[in-house]
Design a protein around this motif. Structure first.
Motif, short mmCIF file in Angstrom:
data_model
loop_
_atom_site.label_atom_id
_atom_site.label_comp_id
_atom_site.label_asym_id
_atom_site.label_seq_id
_atom_site.Cartn_x
_atom_site.Cartn_y
_atom_site.Cartn_z
N TYR A 141 9.06 5.97 -8.85
CA TYR A 141 10.50 5.91 -9.06
C TYR A 141 10.81 5.29 -10.43
N LYS A 142 10.12 4.22 -10.77
CA LYS A 142 10.31 3.55 -12.07
C LYS A 142 9.92 4.48 -13.23
N ARG A 143 8.81 5.19 -13.06
CA ARG A 143 8.36 6.11 -14.12
C ARG A 143 9.36 7.25 -14.32
N ALA A 144 9.88 7.77 -13.21
CA ALA A 144 10.85 8.86 -13.30
C ALA A 144 12.10 8.42 -14.06
N LYS A 145 12.51 7.18 -13.84
CA LYS A 145 13.67 6.65 -14.54
C LYS A 145 13.35 6.42 -16.02
N ARG A 146 12.18 5.85 -16.29
CA ARG A 146 11.80 5.51 -17.66
C ARG A 146 11.67 6.76 -18.53
N CYS A 180 11.04 6.19 -1.52
CA CYS A 180 11.09 4.74 -1.27
C CYS A 180 11.96 4.39 -0.07
N GLU A 181 12.85 5.30 0.30
CA GLU A 181 13.89 5.00 1.26
C GLU A 181 13.42 4.54 2.64
N PRO A 182 12.41 5.15 3.26
CA PRO A 182 12.05 4.72 4.62
C PRO A 182 11.77 3.22 4.71
N GLU A 231 15.61 11.48 -8.11
CA GLU A 231 16.15 11.36 -6.76
C GLU A 231 15.07 11.57 -5.71
N THR A 232 14.15 12.48 -5.96
CA THR A 232 13.03 12.69 -5.03
C THR A 232 12.19 11.43 -4.90
N CYS A 233 11.96 10.77 -6.02
CA CYS A 233 11.17 9.53 -6.01
C CYS A 233 11.92 8.41 -5.29
N LYS A 245 0.79 -1.22 0.00
CA LYS A 245 0.00 0.00 0.00
C LYS A 245 0.83 1.28 0.00
N GLU A 246 2.06 1.22 0.49
CA GLU A 246 2.87 2.43 0.58
C GLU A 246 4.12 2.37 -0.30
N PHE A 247 4.90 1.31 -0.14
CA PHE A 247 6.15 1.22 -0.91
C PHE A 247 5.88 1.02 -2.40
N LYS A 248 4.95 0.15 -2.76
CA LYS A 248 4.70 -0.14 -4.18
C LYS A 248 4.31 1.13 -4.96
N PRO A 249 3.39 1.97 -4.49
CA PRO A 249 3.10 3.20 -5.23
C PRO A 249 4.33 4.10 -5.39
N SER A 250 5.15 4.19 -4.34
CA SER A 250 6.37 5.00 -4.43
C SER A 250 7.34 4.39 -5.43
#
Length: 236
Positions: free
Chosen positions: A131-136, A149-151, A143-145, A122-127
């Motif tokens: 992150y994947k979209r920002a890279k793609r 994910c970091e926590p 880096e913000t994305c 519910k939390e990590f997967k959306p983040s």
């Protein structure tokens, strides 16, 4: 004299690289449960799968509850539908758990595992998706994305600083439920994941990805709608 005819194999609709389908396949292998695997694509979903599970996502497990139940598709009167990946994992492991992945000797372990899995889903997967979209798409918010994910990732890193696996000295449901998602995270920016701050998680991931179990879970089967071939998943 009646003949004790075995139940038809359960049917698993699966997508090769979907992390939810991957966790289901891993659990079925770990639980030594054979199923008829039907590989699909999201662009071409079998009508029988949609009849059983209108949500249209994988995995979908159709469990035959009657010996006379149709063994080639969904029988709404006699079949059980398990349509969430975690439920497939629990269905399999409650039938057979030879490696004690549910930690039966610890009454609080499963509750803790389910809580972390819920946080992942519910939390990590959306983040992670951001992150994947920002890279793609070469977004300037990469880096913000990642930091979003970091926590969650750092909580896992901390767990592995104390034990070899997320729940202790042996693997658990939690390890295999999170494996496909941590694999995705590691692949978004491999150079960043190679840094020291992920040392324990990197070692944990490498052990899993190099295992025979993971190779078996990722074996590529022919598409069901193209061949109609019966593929038994779980045969050694």
């Amino acid at each position: 004299m009646s003949i004790n005819t075995p139940l038809p194999l359960a049917i698993l609709y699966s997508l090769q690289n979907c992390p939810y389908a991957m966790r289901a396949r891993l659990a079925l292998l770990l639980a030594e449960q054979q199923v008829q695997l039907r590989a699909i694509t999201m662009k071409d979903k079998p009508e029988d799968m949609l009849h059983a599970s209108p949500k249209g996502t994988v995995p979908v497990l159709i469990v035959k509850k009657e010996r006379h139940s149709k063994d080639d598709g969904f029988d709404p009167e006699n079949d059980q539908v398990v349509e969430e990946s975690l439920d497939v994992m629990l269905w399999a492991l409650k039938r057979n758990d030879p490696e004690n992945l549910l930690y039966y000797n610890d009454l609080e372990a499963l509750t803790e595992m389910l809580k972390v899995i819920e946080e992942n889903d519910k939390e990590f997967k959306p983040s992670l998706e951001k992150y994947k979209r920002a890279k793609r798409f070469h977004g300037d918010d990469l880096e913000t994305c990642r930091l979003e994910c970091e926590p969650f990732v750092q909580k896992l890193e901390q767990r592995l600083s104390e034990n070899e696996f997320f729940m202790g000295a042996t693997p658990s449901l939690l390890d295999f439920a999170l494996l496909p998602f941590i694999r995705q995270f590691s692949r978004v920016n491999k150079a960043v994941f190679a840094q020291d701050e992920y040392a324990n998680l990197r070692l944990w991931l490498s052990k899993h990805l190099q295992s025979r179990l993971f190779s078996r879970a990722m074996f590529k089967y022919p598409l069901w709608l193209e061949t109609g071939e019966v593929c038994v998943f779980g045969l050694d």
